[in-house]
Design a protein around this motif. Structure first.
Motif, PDB file in Angstrom:
ATOM      1  N   ARG A  11      38.334  38.799  38.631  1.00 13.71           N
ATOM      2  CA  ARG A  11      39.171  39.920  38.832  1.00 13.71           C
ATOM      3  C   ARG A  11      38.272  41.120  38.871  1.00 13.71           C
ATOM      4  O   ARG A  11      38.760  42.227  38.869  1.00 13.71           O
ATOM      5  N   TYR A  15      39.474  44.803  45.155  1.00 13.74           N
ATOM      6  CA  TYR A  15      40.686  44.507  45.517  1.00 13.74           C
ATOM      7  C   TYR A  15      40.830  42.977  45.331  1.00 13.74           C
ATOM      8  O   TYR A  15      39.811  42.258  45.617  1.00 13.74           O
ATOM      9  N   PRO A  16      42.051  42.609  44.783  1.00 14.89           N
ATOM     10  CA  PRO A  16      42.415  41.193  44.720  1.00 14.89           C
ATOM     11  C   PRO A  16      41.939  40.335  45.923  1.00 14.89           C
ATOM     12  O   PRO A  16      42.630  40.910  47.040  1.00 14.89           O
ATOM     13  N   TYR A  17      41.554  39.273  46.022  1.00 20.75           N
ATOM     14  CA  TYR A  17      41.256  38.314  47.285  1.00 20.75           C
ATOM     15  C   TYR A  17      42.696  38.244  47.895  1.00 20.75           C
ATOM     16  O   TYR A  17      43.374  37.796  47.351  1.00 20.75           O
ATOM     17  N   GLN A  18      42.520  38.290  49.158  1.00 22.19           N
ATOM     18  CA  GLN A  18      43.645  38.071  50.067  1.00 22.19           C
ATOM     19  C   GLN A  18      44.965  39.052  50.024  1.00 22.19           C
ATOM     20  O   GLN A  18      45.933  38.707  50.353  1.00 22.19           O
ATOM     21  N   SER A  19      44.604  40.010  49.221  1.00 22.91           N
ATOM     22  CA  SER A  19      45.946  41.042  48.974  1.00 22.91           C
ATOM     23  C   SER A  19      45.898  41.902  50.270  1.00 22.91           C
ATOM     24  O   SER A  19      45.118  41.905  50.938  1.00 22.91           O
ATOM     25  N   ALA A  20      46.802  42.716  50.293  1.00 20.78           N
ATOM     26  CA  ALA A  20      47.070  43.674  51.405  1.00 20.78           C
ATOM     27  C   ALA A  20      45.947  44.524  51.558  1.00 20.78           C
ATOM     28  O   ALA A  20      45.514  45.185  52.536  1.00 20.78           O
ATOM     29  N   GLU A  21      45.551  45.092  50.550  1.00 21.48           N
ATOM     30  CA  GLU A  21      44.518  46.065  50.152  1.00 21.48           C
ATOM     31  C   GLU A  21      43.096  45.526  50.626  1.00 21.48           C
ATOM     32  O   GLU A  21      42.346  46.237  51.390  1.00 21.48           O
ATOM     33  N   TRP A  22      42.880  44.128  50.327  1.00 25.78           N
ATOM     34  CA  TRP A  22      41.749  43.512  50.715  1.00 25.78           C
ATOM     35  C   TRP A  22      41.703  43.351  52.057  1.00 25.78           C
ATOM     36  O   TRP A  22      40.591  43.624  52.750  1.00 25.78           O
ATOM     37  N   LYS A  23      42.710  42.855  52.740  1.00 24.52           N
ATOM     38  CA  LYS A  23      43.132  42.628  54.137  1.00 24.52           C
ATOM     39  C   LYS A  23      42.725  43.981  54.906  1.00 24.52           C
ATOM     40  O   LYS A  23      41.958  43.899  55.995  1.00 24.52           O
TER      41      LYS A  23
END
Length: 126
Positions: A11, A15-23
């Motif tokens: 954590r 940004y959390p992994y593979q989240s919309a923000e991460w992408k």
């Protein structure tokens, strides 16, 4: 180095992994890197992955070759982009490429068979 799940390593990212923000953040950068790798490995131009086209020994020589290939690829991309940009901004359509003269037109008159008076003449006797 190993981290236990209790340490919060999963954590601690922005940004959390593979989240919309991460992408949204990482996808453009990854696409850029993959596009550059593809351009460097393109067999028509740089062919970085073809060992027969860069027969060098030693890491220093390969480093110089890599730097030159990267520079040439960047120049090629810039000139291509500039040409597309100029074509989009021009008021008139791009002029058509001149049609290359056919080989038979270029070599007309160089053969004895091209001369009308000799084309129908019988072969000379021996």
């Amino acid at each position: 180095m190993t981290f236990a799940p209790a340490d919060g390593a999963k954590r601690e990212q922005a940004y959390p992994y593979q989240s919309a923000e991460w992408k949204k953040w990482y996808a453009p950068m990854r696409n850029t890197v993959e596009s550059n790798n593809k351009s460097l490995k393109d067999g028509r131009f740089a062919a970085l992955d073809d060992t027969e086209r860069r027969p060098r020994r030693g890491w220093a020589a390969m480093l110089v070759v890599l730097a030159m290939l990267m520079a040439a690829t960047n120049v090629r991309k810039i000139t291509s982009w500039t040409a597309r940009r100029q074509q989009m901004n021009s008021d008139t359509a791009a002029p058509a490429k001149p049609q290359r003269a056919r080989r038979r037109e270029v070599t007309r008159g160089y053969s004895l068979l091209d001369r009308e008076e000799q084309a129908q003449a019988p072969p000379p006797s021996a």
